[in-house]
Every structure is written in C-alpha cells, then in structure tokens.
Design an enzyme around this catalytic site. Sequence first.
Site, short mmCIF file in Angstrom:
data_model
loop_
_atom_site.label_atom_id
_atom_site.label_comp_id
_atom_site.label_asym_id
_atom_site.label_seq_id
_atom_site.Cartn_x
_atom_site.Cartn_y
_atom_site.Cartn_z
CD1 TRP A 357 0.72 -0.39 3.11
CD2 TRP A 357 -0.54 1.45 3.38
NE1 TRP A 357 1.08 0.20 4.30
CE2 TRP A 357 0.33 1.32 4.51
CE3 TRP A 357 -1.43 2.52 3.34
CZ2 TRP A 357 0.34 2.25 5.55
CZ3 TRP A 357 -1.41 3.43 4.40
CH2 TRP A 357 -0.54 3.29 5.48
CG ASP A 358 4.84 0.79 1.53
OD1 ASP A 358 3.90 0.17 2.04
OD2 ASP A 358 6.01 0.70 1.92
CD GLU A 486 2.69 -3.70 9.58
OE1 GLU A 486 3.88 -3.86 9.87
OE2 GLU A 486 2.24 -3.90 8.44
CE LYS A 589 6.42 -1.32 11.76
NZ LYS A 589 6.08 -2.46 10.92
CD GLN A 590 3.11 2.01 9.79
OE1 GLN A 590 3.52 0.92 10.15
NE2 GLN A 590 3.02 2.36 8.51
C1 BGC Z 1 4.96 -0.98 7.61
C2 BGC Z 1 3.90 -1.12 6.54
C3 BGC Z 1 4.57 -1.08 5.19
C4 BGC Z 1 5.70 -2.10 5.08
C5 BGC Z 1 6.49 -1.96 3.81
C6 BGC Z 1 6.00 -2.07 7.43
O1 BGC Z 1 7.01 -1.92 8.38
O2 BGC Z 1 4.38 -1.09 8.90
O3 BGC Z 1 2.96 -0.06 6.65
O4 BGC Z 1 3.63 -1.31 4.20
O5 BGC Z 1 6.59 -1.93 6.16
O6 BGC Z 1 7.10 -0.71 3.72
#
Ligand code: BGC
Length: 755
Positions: A357-358, A486, A589-590
Amino acid sequence: MKKSYFEIQPWELVTHKFNDANNLVTESLTSIGNGYMGMRGNFEEGYSGTSLKGTYIAGVWFPDKTRVGWWKNGYPNYFGKVINAIDFISLKITISGTEIDLAKTPFEDYYQKLDMRNGVLTRSYIVNLSGKKTRITFKRFLSITTKELSVQQVEFEQLVGAAEIQVESRLDGNVKNQDSNYDETFWEPVTQKATATELFLSMRTKENPFNTERFTVSALADLNASKETQPAVAVQNELLVNDKRSFVISENERVSLLKRVAIITSRDIADAEHETTAEHILARTSKDYAELEAEQTAAWAERWATSDIEIAGDDAAQQSIRFNLFELFSTYYGEDSRLNIGPKGFTGEKYGGATYWDTEAYAVPFYLGVAAPSVTKSLLYYRHNQLAQAKHNAAEQGLAGALYPMVTFNGIESHNEWEITFEEIHRNGAMAYAIYNYTNYTGDDSYLANEGLEVLVEISRFWADRVHYSKRNDKYMIHGVTGPNEYENNVNNNWYTNYLARWVLKYTKSAYEAYGAKSKADVPTAELLKWQDIIDKMYLPNDEELGIFVQHDTFLDKDIRPVSALAAEDLPLNQKWSWDRILRSPFIKQADVLQGIYFFGNEFSLDEKKKNFDFYEPLTVHESSLSPSIHAILAAEIGEYDKATEMYNRTARLDLDNYNNDTDDGLHITSMTGTWLAIVQGFAGMRTWDNTLSFAPFLPKNWNNYSFHINYRGRVLRVSVASSVKIELISGETLQIKLYDKNFELSNEITVAVK
Ligand code: BGC
C-alpha cells in the site's frame, strides 16, 4: 549524533575509507538501478568478507512455498520473493598470481563514489603486491536510455613496476537468496555459450506448485580491451560462463576493459529470441565508455531538471533529498505498468513482494508532483489490471468484491503472516484514495470514469460485506483488523480503517452517480441504498473529553505513557522487546489516526489536528520508515516547525545515517517519497483541495533557502522559499493559486514575505 557512512556532498556519496563492518550498509547505499533491473553495491571482483549479494530484475520473482502444520483456510499459499538473478557484473582479477579480494589483499588509497547526477558508481584503490603497485578503478552504471544494458569499465594503472594481469569476466547463475529456506535455489539452466566474441547464459525459474509464471532470464556479455588480449573462454558449468584475458602492464601504462551486458527476460521477449535480441542491443551500443557515460549523464540531467530540490545552508539535507530522489527514480520511472515500487526496490531481499500500500499512500502523491501524470497513471493501471486477482483474494476470505493484497507481485496476496493479510485491510482504502488523489491533482477524470470506477465499485462491495451491523448500537462496525499501526493486531473499530471505509463508499457512490451510466460497472439501487446506510451509520470511536479520535475500541484502556518514558536501551522496540510485549504496549509504530487526518486534511479543523497530533505523536516510535514524513507534514500544518524539522531529518537521512539500524538489508525505497512530501507538503504546505493549488511555506531554522519544481495540471511551477516565497510559472497557462489563504493569479511570478 548519527554516524554518516559517506562524506556530506551535495551530489555525491563519497568515501575514502573501507570497513568490512560497514559493508552491508554501504552496499545498500551504493545500489543502482534503472527501473528494469538493479543491484546492490557489490564488488565486481568478488569479496569474501561480509556482503549481501543482490542483483534483481524487475518483475522476476518466485513463489516460495511456506505451508506449515498450523495452516488454516484463507492463508496465502506462498511467500512471493524478489530473487537474485544472474550475477552479470562479475570481473575477477588476478595480479601476478594473486586473486584480488579486499578481505585479503593489501590495498591503499581507497575511494568510492556514487554520482547521483548520472548513477555512475566508481570504486578505486591501489594494490601493493611486494612493492609493485597497481591502481584499479571500476566504473559501472545501468543505462536509463537502453533499459537492458549494463555498462562496466575496469581500468588498471601501473604505478610501480610491471605486472601480469588477468581479468575474468563472468556470467554467473549460481546464485541464491540469503532468505532461502534450507539454501534452496530458484533457477535451472537453459543455455550456456562462450565464444571468442561473447558470453551467453540463460536460466529459468524452477517449477513449483504455485509457479504459474516461470521466468527466463538471459544475459549476453562482451569484453573490449584497450590493449590486445587473447580471450580464453569456457563454459565452466551449466550456470557459469567466463572469458579470461591476460596481459602484461608496464610501469606508467594504463589498460582498460569495457564489459557490456544485455539482459533479456521472458517478461518481454520469447525465450528463443533472447540471444538475437541481446545481440542487436550490443550491436547498436557504442564501445566507447566515455560516450556511453555522456549519454547516461544527459538522460539523468533531463530527469533532474524538473525534479531536483535545492537546499542552501544544510548540505546534509541537500545530499539526502537528492539521494532519495535518485534511488526512487532508479527503482521506478513509470515506464512499465506491469511493475511497481517495492519497499526495498533493487537493494535487498527483505519484505518479499514488490507492491505494498506504500505505493498508493506514499509514492502516488510524490510521482504526481515530480513526473508526468502518465507515470502515476501507470501505477493506477497496475491495480486495474489486477482486479480479477483482487476479487480472488476477497473470495479466499469468503467476502464479496475486491481485496487488494497487502503484498504482491501479480495481484494475488503473497505475504504469509495472517495478521497482515487478513487484517490489514485498510490497504484496500488506499487503492481508492489513489484514484481520488490522481483525479483531484491532475483534473483528469478519464481514469476515474472508466477503470477507476470499476475498481472502486469492487472495493466498496468488499467493505459493504466486511462491516457488520451492531443492533445494540445501531451502528456498522469493523472488527478484527490491524490498522497502519502494526504494533497491535486484531483490534475492533480501528478509527482509520472505519473512516476510510466510509469515505470509499461515499466516493464510489458519487463517482457512480457521475459516471456510472457510461461505465461497465453496474450497481443495483438496493446496493447503493445499503452503501448509504453504512455511510450514515458507520461507527467512529472518539473521546470528547480528550478531543481525539480513538485509535480503536480499547486503545484508551492501555497503560498510556509517552515514548519519552522509555529507557534508551528499550529502543527500537522491534529489536528489544518480545512481540507480545509490543502488542500490549501503547506504543505506536507509525501514523494511524494521523494517517487518516493527513489523507482527509480538508475534513478536520486545525484544533482537531492539533489535539490528535499532540496526543498520538508522543506515543509513536516511528519504527516504520513511513512514519516520520506524515508527522512532519502535520507538525508543519499546526505550526510546530521544530518538530516538523526533526521529523524531516529523520525521514531524509534514515538510510544515509542508518537511523533505524536496518539499512544493512536494503534501502527504504517507498518511504523515500516521504522526504519529498515532507518538504513540499510539509515545509511548503502545498495542498490541492477543491481544485485549488495552495501553499503556506515556512523556512526551517538552519536553512538559508530551498526551492523545487512541481507538475500541476499541465504546468510546471518553481517554488523558492527564503525570507520571501517566490512562485514562478515555468510553463503552462495562467493559474489561480492560494498563498497563505490569499488568492493570486499566477501568470509569471508572485513574491510575498514568508509568514
Ligand atoms: C509498515 C507497513 C509497510 C511495510 C512496507 C512495514 O514496516 O508497517 O505499513 O507497508 O513496512 O514498507
């Protein structure tokens, strides 16, 4: 202070030191690519020290079987891997009987440079063998004008005494992945040839139950020396062909060899034609290294002309933005709509899959600004082309409509962690958001009206089936999800996911009303009514007292405490704490709620933005590289300029300074877009709501000025920010814009003082 692996130079990564302990990181940082293929900064001559070998061809992958005893229905069948392809840069060197290997051979005056102006990687050192000194200089690049072409030059300069030199050019298919199960290999031999004029090697991915598309990759190489040499060629084994040249070099003499390789794959050309296609490519390619490099430099100059960001007063920031742009363009420039942008690009094996999804959340807004709309459109077509697979993914979960994968090569989910594949369904909303983003930014509704609407309708069908109705609350809810954070799984009513699902239904409905009559999509009235009911009654957790949207139903019951309360040795959590401890913690995390506030910035007040930012940012560890940029943008909007700058620095030099201690296994390609977003949408405050381009710039404290170009609706604009903001219309028609909320007509240039 974080350690820098390369000197701070505006256009280059340069070092005069070589250290085995840093080699994995410097190999990642010196990765080069041309969208079609790419590689880590591995040494041509081979290196027996610490190294991760990596040569990758875009779109060539392997479905690695990972079935386990606790398999359950709906789990993906395999883990899709980016695989090492033919090692075609190999140039083994022997000087007076000693094989050159920097782990063993004495050397001095080491120098390495990645030139971001043209993507040429240079490495040079002097070997000192019993007083006889030879300088060896390697140069290589992957052509951006002929995508199949790799160009390498090795030059020997004899400084003291004479020497006997042997250069062995190889095409080596004996490769494996570091992450292979039980050292499994992925290739079987097809053809191998070695003649006086060229080497040819062809290999095919092995058969396995999930391998519906097997790939053949072939390489044709030749070698041209500036001094007369006799080739000694051989097929060493089914996966290795070589060409050895020996010559004597006298003191002060220089001898150079040029290795040109054409790499062809079954993605483009039928197997039987690989050799002739490659021959044609080499036949029309110059044998003059300087000429080839000049062509490469000119092509990169064209890319830089409209995408460069210039920063005065902070060379570290200048280097990092160019590095990130360089690596992004090396990964993807929109030439092939079957390809996408992997989180590691061509720089490592980690993550598997090529598409996350990035792309929709982070890369689309970036490419909209820096490249022609066709580049982003290719990314949208990629998803439309995979609609059938997305429907398959939804059906695997027993759900209607389309579920775009979290991780994929071909549209089928190819990640094997259930909490990601079943639960991280928010990615389906990002697919729809990208359609909106493209349409809103470019003003071109042709994709939305046709392919886009088909995609939206199927995504909406998924959401309408995935929600459930809670009678007790008279609300629709979404249980058992993982949000962008996550560091929690299986939560109920993740605010971001629920908000996004509702938005998708609204957007689809209005697009259907506008374009449905002429489209292939057919949505019965009863279905539209159902969507409306969900829109009206979607549950969105919030807390009035705190004035925030709540990340999910039970988030506020956690032991809420800021990251600043943690001891330094606890960080990064993902390397220090058990997974169980992380999941129970309040640490994020984000961007999660804040990701939604960023996407739908026109739907929230400044006060709501402030309250949510002030609540969530202190809980966030930013252990996804995608996190700091979103925080930089929001911090800038709410006037927290120092925080915005701190977050920018974290995203910009994430890899150059190995911020999260994980650059060894590859670069964070998709999050590199965040550096651009942090400057353009953060510092310069660019927004495109309501068909209007607007800016509200500030100048970070230690910068003297910064400037960038953007593409917007057929125009190119240049924005420069110092003590005043200047916006120039470089090409295209007059445009109405907003600057600090005031309307202006931009026909030439506008200058106002920075607020
Ligand atoms: C992130 C995801 C991302 C993936 C690839 C993960 O660490 O939490 O949001 O899609 O990395 O970049």
